[in-house]
Motif scaffolding. Structure first.
Motif, PDB file in Angstrom:
ATOM      1  N   ASP A  17       0.724  -1.271   0.055  1.00 54.15           N
ATOM      2  CA  ASP A  17       0.083   0.077   0.075  1.00 54.15           C
ATOM      3  C   ASP A  17       0.965   1.226  -0.036  1.00 54.15           C
TER       4      ASP A  17
ATOM      5  N   SER B 167     -10.699   6.315  -0.138  1.00 60.38           N
ATOM      6  CA  SER B 167      -9.867   6.299   1.195  1.00 60.38           C
ATOM      7  C   SER B 167     -10.533   7.467   1.814  1.00 60.38           C
ATOM      8  N   ASN B 168     -10.600   7.121   3.350  1.00 62.59           N
ATOM      9  CA  ASN B 168     -10.999   8.502   4.421  1.00 62.59           C
ATOM     10  C   ASN B 168     -12.542   9.048   3.869  1.00 62.59           C
TER      11      ASN B 168
ATOM     12  N   LEU C 175      -2.680  -0.687  13.884  1.00 59.54           N
ATOM     13  CA  LEU C 175      -2.359  -1.048  15.130  1.00 59.54           C
ATOM     14  C   LEU C 175      -2.546   0.229  15.919  1.00 59.54           C
TER      15      LEU C 175
ATOM     16  N   LYS D 181       2.532  -1.357   9.027  1.00 58.21           N
ATOM     17  CA  LYS D 181       3.807  -0.767   8.493  1.00 58.21           C
ATOM     18  C   LYS D 181       4.959  -0.829   9.516  1.00 58.21           C
TER      19      LYS D 181
ATOM     20  N   ASN E  27       3.677  -9.630  11.805  1.00 59.59           N
ATOM     21  CA  ASN E  27       2.246  -8.916  11.401  1.00 59.59           C
ATOM     22  C   ASN E  27       1.512  -9.826  10.329  1.00 59.59           C
TER      23      ASN E  27
END
Ligand code: NAD
Length: 273
Positions: free
Chosen positions: A47, A138-139, A189, A229, A239
């Motif tokens: 991403d 996005s968002n 996270l 990330k 992860n």
């Protein structure tokens, strides 16, 4: 619950449920090495975004890795200053060149500016021309999505939003599910703020996993895609190691209940960039 490593999007395209996010990895070497590390660890989704200024490094790492293009799922985003129909098409060309790819898997409007409808129409055009495999945003809050729906022939298939136990996005996720829009969690996270919570710590002990793995597994259990990330090899690896255990229904609910509507980033209704 058994969860597969990919999710089937509205048009049948398979998207990995865990991807590698490359925000704040501007230095060429950092982004290049990070992507190589992630691909070696088994990630197949990356991403990035034009504004991260690392599309070239990501593209070079993809080539250097030797992983088949067809196995990869690459996401990038049109930056706010490049929105609008023609500008978005131009920005896409630039991203494609920098990434040195022939197509992008998922292309997103990065933030909902007043031009979000024209921007989405350009993304739709790229989809019709088969230059992207999946159109997305996005968002976008629900009302932004509704603005997009008003002009779209093909609805966005992914909405990438800030989401983690402290901002669980229950209502937006339910709305997206109703419209067959997959949700990708950015800052999955929550920049670590729930790692020390007794519920998360207790589950980490119970399952011999790290708090980060518990939180990532929670994302999978509630249906999210997550794009953590890290540039630390051990963390990059851990992860992805979230498919070999499952949380019980009440454990998922206990983590969902940690929601405090706490954002680590900007509110899509109130940002100045
Ligand atoms: P994240 O939730 O991935 O958190 C990253 C932080 O957690 C880092 O400080 C990292 O060191 C730490 N971390 C990572 N793995 C860990 C582990 N196993 N144990 C302990 N700590 C760990 O947040 P993020 O980087 O903000 O978001 C992830 C990705 O989401 C970005 O790289 C980017 O691709 C995307 N993103 C998108 C938007 C958007 O507007 N669409 C905004 C921000 C980020």
């Amino acid at each position: 619950m058994t969860i597969s490593k990919t999710i089937t999007l509205a048009n049948g395209v398979e998207m990995p449920r865990i991807g590698y996010g490359v925000f704040r990895m501007k230095e060429h070497e950092v982004a290049f090495n990070g992507v190589i590390e992630a691909l070696n660890a088994g990630y197949r989704a990356i991403d990035t975004a034009a504004i991260y200024q690392n599309e070239e490094a990501v593209g070079e790492a993809i080539k250097a890795s030797g992983v088949e293009r067809s196995e990869l799922f690459i996401t990038t985003k049109v930056w706010n200053a490049d929105q609008g129909f023609d500008n978005t098409l131009r920005a896409f060309e630039t991203s494609l060149k920098k990434l040195n790819l022939e197509y992008i898997d998922l292309y997103l409007t990065h933030w909902p500016k007043p031009t979000l409808a024209e921007t989405y129409k350009a993304i739709e055009r790229l989809y019709e021309e088969k230059l992207i495999r999946v159109p997305g945003v996005s968002n976008h809050h629900q009302h932004h999505l509704e603005e997009v729906f008003a002009v779209a022939n093909v609805k966005p298939m992914v909405n990438q939003v800030e989401c983690h136990p402290s901002l669980a996005q229950h209502d937006l996720r339910a709305f997206c599910a109703q419209h067959n829009i997959a949700v990708t969690a950015w800052a999955p996270l929550g920049t670590g703020i729930v790692f020390t919570h007794p519920i998360v710590k207790g589950l980490a002990e119970k399952y011999s996993k790290t708090p980060a793995q518990i939180v990532l597994r929670w994302h999978l259990e509630v249906g999210n895609i997550a794009i953590p990330k890290s540039v630390t090899p051990q963390r990059v690896k851990e992860n992805l190691e979230v498919f070999d255990f499952a949380l019980a229904v009440d454990e998922v609910a206990a983590i969902s209940a940690l929601n405090t509507f706490h954002r680590t980033g900007a509110d899509p209704d109130n940002f100045d960039f």
